[in-house]
Design an enzyme around this catalytic site. Structure first.
Site, short mmCIF file in Angstrom:
data_model
loop_
_atom_site.label_atom_id
_atom_site.label_comp_id
_atom_site.label_asym_id
_atom_site.label_seq_id
_atom_site.Cartn_x
_atom_site.Cartn_y
_atom_site.Cartn_z
N TYR A 145 3.98 -8.86 15.71
CA TYR A 145 4.31 -7.81 14.73
C TYR A 145 5.01 -6.64 15.44
O TYR A 145 6.08 -6.19 14.99
CB TYR A 145 3.02 -7.36 14.05
N GLY A 193 0.81 -1.21 0.00
CA GLY A 193 0.00 0.00 0.00
C GLY A 193 0.85 1.27 0.00
O GLY A 193 0.69 2.15 -0.85
N ASN A 228 3.60 2.14 15.29
CA ASN A 228 3.04 2.48 16.61
C ASN A 228 2.83 1.22 17.45
O ASN A 228 2.67 1.33 18.67
CB ASN A 228 1.73 3.25 16.44
P1 NAI Z 1 1.73 -3.74 3.00
O1 NAI Z 1 1.43 -5.01 3.68
O2 NAI Z 1 0.74 -3.20 2.04
O3 NAI Z 1 3.15 -3.83 2.28
C1 NAI Z 1 4.21 -4.62 2.75
C2 NAI Z 1 4.89 -5.25 1.56
O4 NAI Z 1 5.94 -6.08 2.05
C3 NAI Z 1 3.96 -6.12 0.71
O5 NAI Z 1 3.94 -5.69 -0.64
C4 NAI Z 1 4.52 -7.51 0.85
O6 NAI Z 1 4.41 -8.29 -0.33
C5 NAI Z 1 5.97 -7.24 1.21
N1 NAI Z 1 6.56 -8.39 1.89
C6 NAI Z 1 5.99 -9.17 2.84
N2 NAI Z 1 6.82 -10.19 3.15
C7 NAI Z 1 7.92 -10.05 2.38
C8 NAI Z 1 9.11 -10.80 2.24
N3 NAI Z 1 9.35 -11.91 2.94
N4 NAI Z 1 10.02 -10.35 1.35
C9 NAI Z 1 9.80 -9.24 0.61
N5 NAI Z 1 8.69 -8.49 0.70
C10 NAI Z 1 7.76 -8.89 1.58
O7 NAI Z 1 2.01 -2.66 4.17
P2 NAI Z 1 2.01 -1.08 4.08
O8 NAI Z 1 0.78 -0.58 4.70
O9 NAI Z 1 2.41 -0.64 2.73
O10 NAI Z 1 3.20 -0.75 5.10
C11 NAI Z 1 4.53 -0.61 4.67
C12 NAI Z 1 5.43 -0.70 5.89
O11 NAI Z 1 5.08 0.30 6.81
C13 NAI Z 1 5.34 -2.04 6.61
O12 NAI Z 1 6.63 -2.38 7.09
C14 NAI Z 1 4.43 -1.74 7.78
O13 NAI Z 1 4.70 -2.59 8.86
C15 NAI Z 1 4.78 -0.30 8.07
N6 NAI Z 1 3.68 0.42 8.69
C16 NAI Z 1 2.58 0.77 7.95
C17 NAI Z 1 1.55 1.45 8.54
C18 NAI Z 1 0.37 1.93 7.77
O14 NAI Z 1 -0.49 2.60 8.35
N7 NAI Z 1 0.26 1.67 6.48
C19 NAI Z 1 1.56 1.76 9.99
C20 NAI Z 1 2.77 1.34 10.66
C21 NAI Z 1 3.79 0.70 10.02
C1 15L Z 2 0.35 -0.80 11.39
O1 15L Z 2 1.47 -1.00 11.82
C2 15L Z 2 -0.16 -1.53 10.20
O2 15L Z 2 0.86 -1.84 9.29
C3 15L Z 2 -1.27 -0.78 9.48
O3 15L Z 2 -1.91 -1.65 8.57
C4 15L Z 2 -2.28 -0.21 10.47
O4 15L Z 2 -2.95 -1.24 11.09
C5 15L Z 2 -1.58 0.66 11.48
O5 15L Z 2 -0.48 0.00 12.08
C6 15L Z 2 -2.49 1.15 12.61
O6 15L Z 2 -2.14 0.96 13.77
O7 15L Z 2 -3.52 1.75 12.31
#
Ligand code: NAI
Ligand code: 15L
Length: 276
Positions: free
Chosen positions: A146, A23, A122
């Site tokens: 996580y 995302g 967070n």
């Molecule tokens: P997402 O789940 O959409 O994207 C994560 C990506 O990592 C996916 O495309 C997935 O295919 C890839 N991935 C998973 N396992 C893998 C592996 N073994 N090797 C290579 N790639 C792998 O998550 P999003 O929302 O884009 O978040 C991005 C980062 O930001 C994540 O690390 C997430 O934990 C962190 N984050 C996001 C938040 C949010 O509100 N969107 C909040 C807090 C942290």
């Molecule tokens: C995260 O760390 C997750 O990646 C995201 O999908 C949301 O759940 C976010 O925290 C949240 O706390 O709203």
């Protein structure tokens, strides 16, 4: 940061973006374009084909040490978003997040990368209550496997700075979506514009050592204090207030619901897995 691969004040030769199919990765694929001559995009999931000389795509499983070492070679900075982004069984988190972040830093050390932006969460402090105010130095209280993996990632970042001088900004992202999806996210929301600005500051501010910063917009009721990261000069431009009427039209949340009690919301109550 001053490296021979820095093209200008706010532009590097090659930035690696992990999690590029996710995302936030899809959003940053476009928005980080001004900051690198070449964006190297990586994910375990399929990526849209690269569109020109400013992009290259390199599929990689973060749990594969050799593949990550090849992925990092030739990069000047890493924006590490890749991994499992929700609460899941420990074994999944172990491979993608725990081994993954270790492989990224080991590869950074071996290939001389001096700056990492780590997408923390967070959920490293998710078990604090919503009436508590936290700065970046507070003891972590992860709310699941996580959150534990992100807490480990922050420790890895600190270790690789102390031992090898690799600088990191760990961004404890709140909730980064087009808009806040519920009442809790009125406090935790981070707009895509503010996320991009924070990553830009994280890449180019000199001498960040290991900085921890909360990734939130200028929301009305915030739980986090970013004064320890003031040197980044991050000033959020957006606020969840513009969505208040829409969010408050949702059914009320019971006072006993984790979404109304804990900063980490529902994550505090997910799992354990595999007991059935
Ligand atoms: P997402 O789940 O959409 O994207 C994560 C990506 O990592 C996916 O495309 C997935 O295919 C890839 N991935 C998973 N396992 C893998 C592996 N073994 N090797 C290579 N790639 C792998 O998550 P999003 O929302 O884009 O978040 C991005 C980062 O930001 C994540 O690390 C997430 O934990 C962190 N984050 C996001 C938040 C949010 O509100 N969107 C909040 C807090 C942290
Ligand atoms: C995260 O760390 C997750 O990646 C995201 O999908 C949301 O759940 C976010 O925290 C949240 O706390 O709203």
């Amino acid at each position: 940061m001053s490296t021979s691969s820095q093209v200008s004040n706010n532009k590097l030769h090659r930035i690696l973006l992990t999690g590029a199919a996710g995302g936030l990765g899809k959003v940053l694929r476009e928005r980080l374009r001004p900051y690198a001559e070449i964006l190297r995009l990586s994910d375990i999931a399929a990526l849209a084909r690269s569109e020109g000389a400013h992009e290259e795509t390199v599929p990689c499983d973060l749990s594969d040490k050799a593949a990550v070492h090849a992925l990092v070679e030739g990069c000047d900075a890493i924006v590490h978003l890749g991994g499992v982004s929700v609460e899941r069984p420990f074994e999944e988190i172990l491979e993608a997040n725990i081994k993954g972040v270790f492989h990224i830093y080991e590869a950074a050390r071996r290939h001389g990368v001096k700056r990492v932006v780590f997408a923390s969460s967070n959920h490293v402090i998710g078990f604090y209550k919503q009436d508590e105010r936290l700065d970046a130095g507070v003891a972590r209280r992860p709310d699941g496997y996580y959150g534990l993996s992100k807490s480990f990632g922050e420790d890895v970042a600190q270790f690789y700075f102390d031992r090898y001088g690799i600088e990191t900004v760990s961004i404890r992202i709140g909730s980064s979506f087009p808009e806040p999806l519920n009442r809790r996210m009125m406090s935790t929301w981070l707009s895509y514009r503010d996320l991009t600005a924070l990553i830009e500051k994280s890449l180019f501010t000199p001498d960040v050592k290991h900085t921890v910063v909360y990734g939130m917009s200028a929301n009305r009721d915030v739980w986090w204090d970013n004064s320890a990261a003031a040197h980044l000069g991050f000033v959020p431009q957006d606020t969840s207030e513009v969505f208040r009427d829409k969010v408050e039209a949702q059914p009320p949340v019971a006072p006993t619901d984790p979404n109304a009690i804990y900063q980490g919301g529902a994550f505090t109550a997910q799992g354990p897995f595999g007991d059935q």
